[in-house]
Design an enzyme around this catalytic site. Structure first.
Site, PDB file in Angstrom:
ATOM      1  N   ASP A 107       0.698  -3.314   7.158  1.00  0.00           N
ATOM      2  CA  ASP A 107       0.491  -2.258   6.170  1.00  0.00           C
ATOM      3  C   ASP A 107       0.623  -2.829   4.757  1.00  0.00           C
ATOM      4  OD1 ASP A 107      -0.114  -0.048   7.684  1.00  0.00           O
ATOM      5  OD2 ASP A 107       1.967   0.603   7.892  1.00  0.00           O
ATOM      6  N   MET A 108      -0.136  -2.236   3.825  1.00  0.00           N
ATOM      7  CA  MET A 108      -0.012  -2.598   2.422  1.00  0.00           C
ATOM      8  C   MET A 108       0.874  -1.573   1.730  1.00  0.00           C
ATOM      9  SD  MET A 108      -0.912  -5.091   0.464  1.00  0.00           S
ATOM     10  CE  MET A 108      -2.402  -5.853   1.127  1.00  0.00           C
ATOM     11  N   LYS A 143       5.398  -2.679   8.028  1.00  0.00           N
ATOM     12  CA  LYS A 143       5.645  -2.824   6.597  1.00  0.00           C
ATOM     13  C   LYS A 143       6.640  -3.970   6.416  1.00  0.00           C
ATOM     14  CE  LYS A 143       4.694   1.830   4.909  1.00  0.00           C
ATOM     15  NZ  LYS A 143       4.011   2.291   6.125  1.00  0.00           N
ATOM     16  N   ARG A 197      -8.368  -2.801   7.508  1.00  0.00           N
ATOM     17  CA  ARG A 197      -8.312  -1.347   7.318  1.00  0.00           C
ATOM     18  C   ARG A 197      -8.500  -1.038   5.833  1.00  0.00           C
ATOM     19  NH1 ARG A 197      -2.631   0.702   8.306  1.00  0.00           N
ATOM     20  NH2 ARG A 197      -3.142   0.466  10.517  1.00  0.00           N
ATOM     21  N   LYS A 241      -7.401   4.636   0.924  1.00  0.00           N
ATOM     22  CA  LYS A 241      -7.418   4.935  -0.503  1.00  0.00           C
ATOM     23  C   LYS A 241      -6.167   4.426  -1.207  1.00  0.00           C
ATOM     24  CE  LYS A 241     -10.439   8.977  -0.300  1.00  0.00           C
ATOM     25  NZ  LYS A 241     -10.614  10.409  -0.678  1.00  0.00           N
ATOM     26  N   GLY A 242      -5.007   4.545  -0.565  1.00  0.00           N
ATOM     27  CA  GLY A 242      -3.745   4.144  -1.177  1.00  0.00           C
ATOM     28  C   GLY A 242      -2.870   5.347  -1.435  1.00  0.00           C
TER      29      GLY A 242
END
Length: 316
Positions: free
Chosen positions: A142-143, A105, A192, A195-196
């Site tokens: 990572d988002m 992150k 990747r 869904k969030g």
């Protein structure tokens, strides 16, 4: 909005509550239940979890927990944890060919620091990518919440200039995600799709579970039809079945995409997918900052909440 959506929104609000966090962290039974989802605080705990997965032909991606860092010392400490982790994976012969990779992150690496935050986080990510390359493995960015999406994708482009294998994450609850998938569905691009797990405004994100799922399928179709390497991050049996059907429709070999699930969620299904010859990667979080992670995991899937509550009840 149905009951599951209300529960999700409530849990996302609780993920930011310091009072609830203190209550859960002080409960004597909480940590033993949390171990189902987070194997421990130390690097050795994460490495042991990867070794356990390897014994059943599962792959791993490891996240040192923490985000929204506004202290340079903490950002440096996070970088150092990743460097230590990658060395430990290599020493244990758990890193070659991407078997045990890491997820980063950018906000944990200093993205929110005043002034040069973007550069500091990017430099830290580069160091980690170089360590991953030396260990024979890969990195996925990572988002986080929607306010960082453009900055994360820009960092991805910069990192891919030297490390083209760096993975991206796309969240299907964001309305922009179909376009992002089209941009990323090219040869060599690891993506990747999840869904969030953040609370987002209606202006940028789908609010109902049904709309999020429908967008997931639209994004998945783009990725499976493209030339990249889709990483299907879901525990939903329907979405897993759709992913398999799309892979077959596009004549994808088993090593041209992978499934991903969270540590502690549907472990028997993870083993079944691996046993049938598919790539199955497990997302392993570790570290002391487990509270926000746990709350978002429960928000993603109501069954996770029931497991946690049953665990607490069984310890009383």
């Amino acid at each position: 909005m149905d009951a599951s959506d209300l529960l999700r929104n409530s849990l996302l609000q609780l993920s930011k509550s310091g009072t609830v966090r203190q209550t859960i962290e002080k409960a004597p039974v909480s940590r033993s239940v949390v171990r189902r989802f987070v194997p421990g605080d130390a690097t050795a705990d994460a490495v042991a979890a990867v070794a356990e997965l390897r014994a059943t032909n599962r792959l791993a991606t490891i996240d040192y927990l923490g985000e929204d860092t506004t202290d340079l010392t903490q950002a440096i400490r996070t970088r150092d944890h990743y460097l230590e982790l990658l060395k430990a994976l290599a020493d244990a012969d758990l890193s070659q060919h991407g078997m045990g990779e890491v997820s980063l992150k950018l906000s944990a690496l200093g993205q929110y620091l005043p002034g040069d935050g973007h550069k500091i986080a990017l430099d830290h990510a580069r160091e980690i990518c170089q360590a991953a390359a030396n260990a024979g493995t890969t990195v996925t960015l990572d988002m986080e919440d929607h306010t960082t999406t453009d900055a994360t994708l820009e960092s991805l482009r910069e990192l891919r200039q030297d490390f083209p294998w760096v993975g991206a994450v796309i969240q299907s609850y964001l309305k922009r995600s179909e376009g992002d998938c089209r941009d990323l569905a090219h040869e060599g691009s690891r993506v990747r799709l999840c869904k969030g797990a953040y609370k987002e405004p209606e202006s940028v994100a789908h609010q109902s579970s049904a709309d999020v799922d429908q967008n997931y399928v639209r994004c998945l179709k783009i990725l499976m039809a493209g030339d990249g390497y889709p990483m299907v991050a879901s525990h939903d049996p329907r979405l897993i079945e759709i992913a398999g059907a799309l892979a077959a429709h596009h004549h994808r070999d088993a090593d041209s995409f992978e499934y991903q699930m969270l540590y502690g969620i549907r472990p028997e299904e993870q083993k079944r997918i691996a046993d049938r010859g598919n790539q199955m990667r497990v997302y392993i979080p570790y570290g002391e900052e487990w509270y926000g992670y746990l709350m978002r995991r429960m928000a993603e899937r109501p069954a996770n909440t029931m497991f946690f509550l049953r665990g607490l009840a069984s310890k009383n």
